[in-house]
Design an enzyme around this catalytic site. Structure first.
Site, PDB file in Angstrom:
ATOM      1  N   TRP A 115      26.930 -21.481   8.703  1.00 35.78           N
ATOM      2  CA  TRP A 115      27.093 -20.987  10.248  1.00 35.78           C
ATOM      3  C   TRP A 115      27.807 -19.726  10.425  1.00 35.78           C
ATOM      4  O   TRP A 115      27.792 -18.973  11.619  1.00 35.78           O
ATOM      5  CB  TRP A 115      27.512 -21.995  11.268  1.00 35.78           C
ATOM      6  CG  TRP A 115      28.776 -22.635  10.904  1.00 35.78           C
ATOM      7  CD1 TRP A 115      29.113 -23.789  10.029  1.00 35.78           C
ATOM      8  CD2 TRP A 115      30.040 -22.372  11.010  1.00 35.78           C
ATOM      9  NE1 TRP A 115      30.270 -23.915   9.822  1.00 35.78           N
ATOM     10  CE2 TRP A 115      31.043 -23.442  10.595  1.00 35.78           C
ATOM     11  CE3 TRP A 115      30.824 -21.124  11.891  1.00 35.78           C
ATOM     12  CZ2 TRP A 115      32.283 -22.964  10.447  1.00 35.78           C
ATOM     13  CZ3 TRP A 115      31.966 -20.780  11.837  1.00 35.78           C
ATOM     14  CH2 TRP A 115      32.740 -21.867  11.136  1.00 35.78           C
ATOM     15  N   ASN A 116      28.903 -19.400   9.697  1.00 34.41           N
ATOM     16  CA  ASN A 116      29.802 -18.514   9.880  1.00 34.41           C
ATOM     17  C   ASN A 116      29.505 -16.958   9.801  1.00 34.41           C
ATOM     18  O   ASN A 116      29.882 -15.965  10.533  1.00 34.41           O
ATOM     19  CB  ASN A 116      31.216 -18.714   8.967  1.00 34.41           C
ATOM     20  CG  ASN A 116      31.258 -18.623   7.733  1.00 34.41           C
ATOM     21  OD1 ASN A 116      30.014 -18.465   6.906  1.00 34.41           O
ATOM     22  ND2 ASN A 116      32.239 -18.366   7.119  1.00 34.41           N
ATOM     23  N   LYS A 159      17.408 -23.060   4.508  1.00 32.52           N
ATOM     24  CA  LYS A 159      17.714 -23.961   5.391  1.00 32.52           C
ATOM     25  C   LYS A 159      18.896 -23.522   6.037  1.00 32.52           C
ATOM     26  O   LYS A 159      19.987 -23.448   5.406  1.00 32.52           O
ATOM     27  CB  LYS A 159      18.015 -25.350   4.859  1.00 32.52           C
ATOM     28  CG  LYS A 159      18.340 -26.558   6.048  1.00 32.52           C
ATOM     29  CD  LYS A 159      19.411 -27.484   5.488  1.00 32.52           C
ATOM     30  CE  LYS A 159      20.793 -27.177   5.961  1.00 32.52           C
ATOM     31  NZ  LYS A 159      21.054 -27.225   7.350  1.00 32.52           N
ATOM     32  N   PRO A 160      19.022 -23.078   7.216  1.00 33.81           N
ATOM     33  CA  PRO A 160      20.045 -22.405   7.895  1.00 33.81           C
ATOM     34  C   PRO A 160      21.049 -23.548   8.197  1.00 33.81           C
ATOM     35  O   PRO A 160      20.605 -24.624   8.547  1.00 33.81           O
ATOM     36  CB  PRO A 160      19.487 -21.742   9.238  1.00 33.81           C
ATOM     37  CG  PRO A 160      18.418 -22.183   9.439  1.00 33.81           C
ATOM     38  CD  PRO A 160      18.034 -23.028   8.092  1.00 33.81           C
ATOM     39  N   ALA A 161      22.201 -23.279   8.913  1.00 30.50           N
ATOM     40  CA  ALA A 161      23.201 -24.358   9.129  1.00 30.50           C
ATOM     41  C   ALA A 161      22.597 -25.001  10.734  1.00 30.50           C
ATOM     42  O   ALA A 161      22.199 -24.105  11.272  1.00 30.50           O
ATOM     43  CB  ALA A 161      24.528 -23.740   9.422  1.00 30.50           C
ATOM     44  N   GLY A 217      28.509 -22.352   1.171  1.00 29.06           N
ATOM     45  CA  GLY A 217      29.222 -23.461   2.125  1.00 29.06           C
ATOM     46  C   GLY A 217      30.444 -23.931   1.493  1.00 29.06           C
ATOM     47  O   GLY A 217      30.887 -23.361   0.738  1.00 29.06           O
ATOM     48  N   SER A 218      30.701 -25.308   1.864  1.00 29.36           N
ATOM     49  CA  SER A 218      32.029 -25.586   1.278  1.00 29.36           C
ATOM     50  C   SER A 218      31.886 -26.242  -0.008  1.00 29.36           C
ATOM     51  O   SER A 218      30.564 -26.676  -0.646  1.00 29.36           O
ATOM     52  CB  SER A 218      32.159 -27.012   2.538  1.00 29.36           C
ATOM     53  OG  SER A 218      31.343 -28.093   2.080  1.00 29.36           O
ATOM     54  N   GLU A 231      28.352 -20.165  -3.814  1.00 24.65           N
ATOM     55  CA  GLU A 231      29.464 -19.397  -3.143  1.00 24.65           C
ATOM     56  C   GLU A 231      30.182 -20.475  -2.363  1.00 24.65           C
ATOM     57  O   GLU A 231      29.530 -20.726  -1.297  1.00 24.65           O
ATOM     58  CB  GLU A 231      28.867 -18.237  -2.205  1.00 24.65           C
ATOM     59  CG  GLU A 231      28.047 -17.228  -3.040  1.00 24.65           C
ATOM     60  CD  GLU A 231      29.127 -16.265  -3.681  1.00 24.65           C
ATOM     61  OE1 GLU A 231      30.199 -16.471  -3.316  1.00 24.65           O
ATOM     62  OE2 GLU A 231      28.573 -15.477  -4.366  1.00 24.65           O
ATOM     63  N   LEU A 232      31.283 -20.630  -2.459  1.00 20.81           N
ATOM     64  CA  LEU A 232      32.054 -21.785  -1.860  1.00 20.81           C
ATOM     65  C   LEU A 232      33.336 -21.564  -1.092  1.00 20.81           C
ATOM     66  O   LEU A 232      33.288 -20.401  -0.819  1.00 20.81           O
ATOM     67  CB  LEU A 232      32.131 -22.844  -3.117  1.00 20.81           C
ATOM     68  CG  LEU A 232      30.719 -23.342  -3.968  1.00 20.81           C
ATOM     69  CD1 LEU A 232      31.245 -24.381  -4.970  1.00 20.81           C
ATOM     70  CD2 LEU A 232      29.994 -23.958  -3.004  1.00 20.81           C
ATOM     71  N   CYS A 259      35.336 -17.437   4.376  1.00 25.09           N
ATOM     72  CA  CYS A 259      35.727 -17.926   3.164  1.00 25.09           C
ATOM     73  C   CYS A 259      36.788 -17.046   2.528  1.00 25.09           C
ATOM     74  O   CYS A 259      37.535 -17.434   1.530  1.00 25.09           O
ATOM     75  CB  CYS A 259      34.475 -18.165   2.294  1.00 25.09           C
ATOM     76  SG  CYS A 259      33.514 -16.491   2.085  1.00 25.09           S
ATOM     77  N   GLU A 290      41.967 -25.510   2.740  1.00 29.18           N
ATOM     78  CA  GLU A 290      41.287 -24.224   3.116  1.00 29.18           C
ATOM     79  C   GLU A 290      41.494 -24.159   4.757  1.00 29.18           C
ATOM     80  O   GLU A 290      41.422 -25.240   5.420  1.00 29.18           O
ATOM     81  CB  GLU A 290      39.942 -24.208   2.931  1.00 29.18           C
ATOM     82  CG  GLU A 290      39.230 -22.813   3.632  1.00 29.18           C
ATOM     83  CD  GLU A 290      37.673 -23.030   3.155  1.00 29.18           C
ATOM     84  OE1 GLU A 290      36.918 -23.913   2.916  1.00 29.18           O
ATOM     85  OE2 GLU A 290      37.062 -21.663   2.887  1.00 29.18           O
TER      86      GLU A 290
END
Ligand code: NAP
Length: 463
Positions: A133-134, A157-159, A210-211, A232-233, A266, A366
């Site tokens: 979402w960011n 699939k978006p947040a 994402g996470s 990409e975490l 991130c 984080e």
């Protein structure tokens, strides 16, 4: 009746839209359509694909103000940042529209006169993406643009918090003639869609931003069908202020890195390591500038810091700050909150903490919020050790005008992205990505299209 969920403005609680969730059958059908569309899309020549991508970018630019407003309403970030993100998202499409024409193969000198050896590149197939979402626009185009450029079909699939920007961008792609089955979106719950994507025989590549825990699950689940993966975490960026740093410049860059998107990125500076001899001066200058940041509804003039995306994020930030204070951290500014649990709006005022120690949660986890923890160090070796003492390895920053110090820090920091006197190193033409538990693969630059391509080797004999 179909399941739906509501998208609300995190700054005001205002209802924006009710979104229908796709059923499992619909998602599987979309995957099948994406798979079937692959043959045709991959055979559209690279110059035509490039032209279509450019038209998509132009269409996004023509709707820039509308998309930025939508993004601010669903994500909360200040409108100036949303306008910047539309440009940033567009720049990936512009870059990969060009790279579409450069997916070169090569010939290899043969070991035998009767043979010729040719290496070609071909698209991997249907790509399934899951985005956070960011950065609802840029995290999608950073994946869709190289995928489409390479000749892959794409589904995202978006947040749940921010689906509207993605939906609008994909409508704009269809408007300019990118086939509807070549770029699609599906709406639903992350875990369920993640399982459908990873189990599907039609999906050849999973790309996720994402996470780290979710990334690990997707990696494990992709192994049964040996899919290509890009991850990409999370990150936990150190920012080192050397004794000789230009402190005014370092403060401006620290603010750019730390407080963009209310600290919900991130690559945010999360552990600010300051040489003990300049700690007081740096802390005073930073505090003075942080005090000027205006918190509020991102649609209002002059706002620098919007809301935290949701209650979960808000609670985590407060827990980190309280833990730090209970273990001796000093609040120089901030530690103020404004939450309305009835309408789900959560604001954290920009905070600077001094005397931060390594046993505090804020130095270990984080941080996704506008909190700047200052940690003192004596020797560069010590700073490097602290900086590297994390499972993450996404971004690191340092400030020095001494080239020996700079080269030394660059070589020793185990991070995929390093900013030397630069708090904002992201760009479409550079390889973005992390080491260690921050991910696998790179997005952006010439590297960013490679993960969407297979290498095929042809040996021609009997000549
Ligand atoms: P998240 O919880 O991992 O969610 C990201 C996406 O994954 C959302 O679309 C989410 O869907 C989906 N998801 C959640 N659980 C899932 C599951 N079990 N299987 C498949 N998909 C699942 O991360 P977040 O909190 O939204 O985003 C912040 C994280 O992203 C931070 O760790 C940040 O560092 C990282 N990030 C990394 C980069 C980078 O480039 N390295 C860039 C931006 C953000 P729902 O919304 O429906 O739950």
């Amino acid at each position: 009746m179909k399941n739906t969920y509501k998208v609300n403005n995190p700054a005001t609680g205002e209802f924006i839209s009710e979104i229908e969730m796709n059923t499992k059958e619909e998602i599987n059908l979309a995957l099948k359509k994406g798979h079937n569309a692959f043959r045709k899309w991959s055979q559209v020549n690279a110059h035509e694909r490039s032209d279509l991508l450019k038209k998509w970018m132009d269409n996004i630019q023509a709707h820039k103000a509308e998309i930025a407003e939508l993004m601010t309403r669903e994500n909360g970030k200040p409108i100036k940042e949303s306008l910047g993100e539309v440009d940033y998202a567009s720049s990936y499409i512009a870059w990969y529209a060009e790279e579409a024409k450069r997916t070169y193969g090569r010939t290899i000198p043969s070991h035998n006169e009767s043979k010729r050896i040719v290496v070609t590149k071909q698209p991997v197939g249907l790509v399934a993406a899951i985005t956070p979402w960011n950065f609802p626009a840029a995290m999608m185009t950073r994946k869709a643009a190289p995928a489409l450029a390479a000749g892959c079909t794409f589904i995202v699939k978006p947040a749940e918090d921010t689906p509207l920007t993605t939906i609008r961008l994909i409508e704009l792609a269809h408007e300019v003639g990118i086939p509807v089955d070549a770029i699609q979106y599906v709406i639903g719950e992350g875990k369920e869609i993640g399982e459908i994507f990873t189990n599907s025989e039609f999906v050849r590549k999973i790309t996720f931003t994402g996470s780290t825990p979710v990334g690990k699950t997707l990696l494990k689940n992709s192994s049964d069908t040996i899919k290509h993966v890009t991850m990409e975490l999370g990150g936990h960026a150190p920012l080192i202020i050397a004794e000789d740093a230009d402190l005014d410049f370092a403060v401006s860059q620290t603010i750019a890195s730390k407080f963009r998107n209310a600290g919900q990125t991130c690559v945010c500076a999360n552990r600010i390591l300051v040489h003990e001899n300049v700690m007081d001066e740096f802390a005073n200058k930073l505090t003075t500038e942080v005090t000027k940041l205006k918190v509020g509804n991102g649609l209002e003039e002059g706002v620098d810091i919007g809301p935290i995306i949701n209650e979960k994020g808000y609670t985590k930030i407060i827990a980190q700050v309280n833990d730090a204070i209970s273990k001796g951290a000093e609040v120089l500014v901030g530690n103020e909150y404004n939450a309305n649990h009835q309408i789900n709006t959560y604001f954290v005022y920009p905070t600077v903490l001094k005397n931060v120690q390594l046993d505090m949660k804020i130095t270990q986890e984080e941080t996704f919020g506008p909190v700047a923890p200052l940690i003192s160090f004596k020797e560069l070796e010590e700073a490097i050790e602290i900086a590297n003492s994390t499972p993450y390895g996404l971004a690191a920053y340092f400030f020095t005008n001494n080239y020996k110090t700079g080269i030394f820090l660059h070589e020793r920091l185990n991070f995929g992205i390093v900013g030397w006197n630069d708090g904002a190193p992201s760009a479409a033409h550079v390889p973005f990505g992390g080491m260690k538990e921050s991910g696998l693969g790179r997005e952006g630059g010439t590297e960013g299209i490679e993960p969407y391509l297979e290498t095929k080797y042809l040996s021609i004999g009997d000549l």
